[in-house]
Design an enzyme around this catalytic site. Sequence first.
Site, PDB file in Angstrom:
ATOM      1  N   LYS A 103       0.844  -1.205   0.000  1.00 39.60           N
ATOM      2  CA  LYS A 103       0.000   0.000   0.000  1.00 39.60           C
ATOM      3  C   LYS A 103       0.878   1.254   0.000  1.00 39.60           C
ATOM      4  O   LYS A 103       2.080   1.179   0.279  1.00 39.60           O
ATOM      5  CB  LYS A 103      -0.908   0.011   1.230  1.00 39.60           C
TER       6      LYS A 103
HETATM    7  C1  LIG Z   1      -5.637  -4.183   0.742  1.00 44.68           C
HETATM    8  C2  LIG Z   1      -7.066  -3.857   0.767  1.00 44.68           C
HETATM    9  C3  LIG Z   1      -7.909  -4.296   1.802  1.00 44.68           C
HETATM   10  C4  LIG Z   1      -7.497  -5.313   2.826  1.00 44.68           C
HETATM   11  O1  LIG Z   1      -6.384  -5.000   3.553  1.00 44.68           O
HETATM   12  P1  LIG Z   1      -5.552  -6.202   4.262  1.00 44.68           P
HETATM   13  O2  LIG Z   1      -4.642  -5.466   5.183  1.00 44.68           O
HETATM   14  O3  LIG Z   1      -4.846  -6.945   3.190  1.00 44.68           O
HETATM   15  O4  LIG Z   1      -6.542  -7.046   4.993  1.00 44.68           O
HETATM   16  C5  LIG Z   1      -9.205  -3.846   1.808  1.00 44.68           C
HETATM   17  N1  LIG Z   1      -9.685  -3.041   0.849  1.00 44.68           N
HETATM   18  C6  LIG Z   1      -8.914  -2.630  -0.177  1.00 44.68           C
HETATM   19  C7  LIG Z   1      -9.506  -1.715  -1.211  1.00 44.68           C
HETATM   20  C8  LIG Z   1      -7.590  -3.032  -0.263  1.00 44.68           C
HETATM   21  O5  LIG Z   1      -6.849  -2.627  -1.303  1.00 44.68           O
END
Ligand SMILES: *Cc1c(COP(=O)(O)O)cnc(C)c1O
Length: 371
Positions: free
Chosen positions: A189
């Site tokens: 992210k």
């Molecule tokens: C990555 C992501 C999640 C989930 O996050 P995790 O930490 O992997 O559980 C939820 N929503 C979106 C849009 C994402 O890109």
Amino acid sequence: MNNPRIPFLSLDLQHNTVKQEIQAAIQRVYDSNWFILGKEVEAFEKEYAAYNKMSFCVGVGNGLDALTMSLLACGIETGDEVIVPAHTYLATWLAITRTGATIVPVEPDENTFNIDVSRIEAAITARTKAILPVHLYGQACDMTAIMEQAEQHNLFVIEDNAQAQGARWLQNLTGSFGHVNATSFYPTKNLGALGDGGAVTTPNEDKAQFVKQFRNYGLAEKNIAVRSGINSRLDEVQAAVLRIKLKHLDEWNEQRRQIASLYLEQLNGIGDIVLPLSDKEAYHVYHLFVIRTEHRDRLQKHLANAAIETMIHYPIPPHLQQSYSGLHFKKGEFPLTEKIANTSLSLPLWPGMTSADVERIGDEIKVFFLR
Ligand SMILES: *Cc1c(COP(=O)(O)O)cnc(C)c1O
């Protein structure tokens, strides 16, 4: 001579910039002998709340749990309906599923990839309890329209800000509009940890308190359980790392935007490529740079042969996943979502990527369409 491989994502530049600082922080946590719910998490929660101009932040184990607890903090339960984009990552839907509430998908705007706000009204019923917008690929949803509709119908808004840390709609950061907002610090992210992590941000003290207890077995204090919670805590090492990376987030987002604008220049008018469109009110932080073409699969192969790695976000939309076959959505039920799944291609993008790399990718795409 063969060209060197261009990966889809490289964390090298980010990590080299902060390597010594992060190693010292990890050492500090190691020496403290305190690994769960300590000073680092507390400090990060304060700093991330301040960054988002929110009163409260609660660090949790991952983005899915952050979303789930945000919904639960709003009292969402079986029988309630939650409006959510049809085109999103699976985890957004899973959070709703875990509360027992009913998923009400709404088609995207083809150009921004975000929920089409003009279709929300028609999806609202007497049972609708919340809207869950996702700032997909780093671009803010139209939060003016979403907050207006939520107010009018007395609905909660829970933002999924996993892909958009640092993005803005008009003057305000995404993740600061809703009643409770969730984000993920999955390593890829825009603000990524060195493992799993997530956070909930909210202006509401009671909701922050709910999540604080829920993430830690439902404990209000040591040995006093006030609800049946879960174990989903951000740990000290991740918090210490995130505190360092947070200081660079704006600068890294700015670099992402520069690479995106180079791509937009390079790819303008090539073949049938549809470039991502940015709302003028949105400060887009390009978690991903996603183009569309009817020749997606062949273009992906062509780029792979030229040692350029690309990805598809997302090849199978949630409503067509086997795990959701029980909801009985049909193929063709969300045609825009399915069209995006079949035509979109995400190009390499990371802070520190060189303009020479972008140019090489642009040239390869031109070669593909000129053949
Ligand atoms: C990555 C992501 C999640 C989930 O996050 P995790 O930490 O992997 O559980 C939820 N929503 C979106 C849009 C994402 O890109």
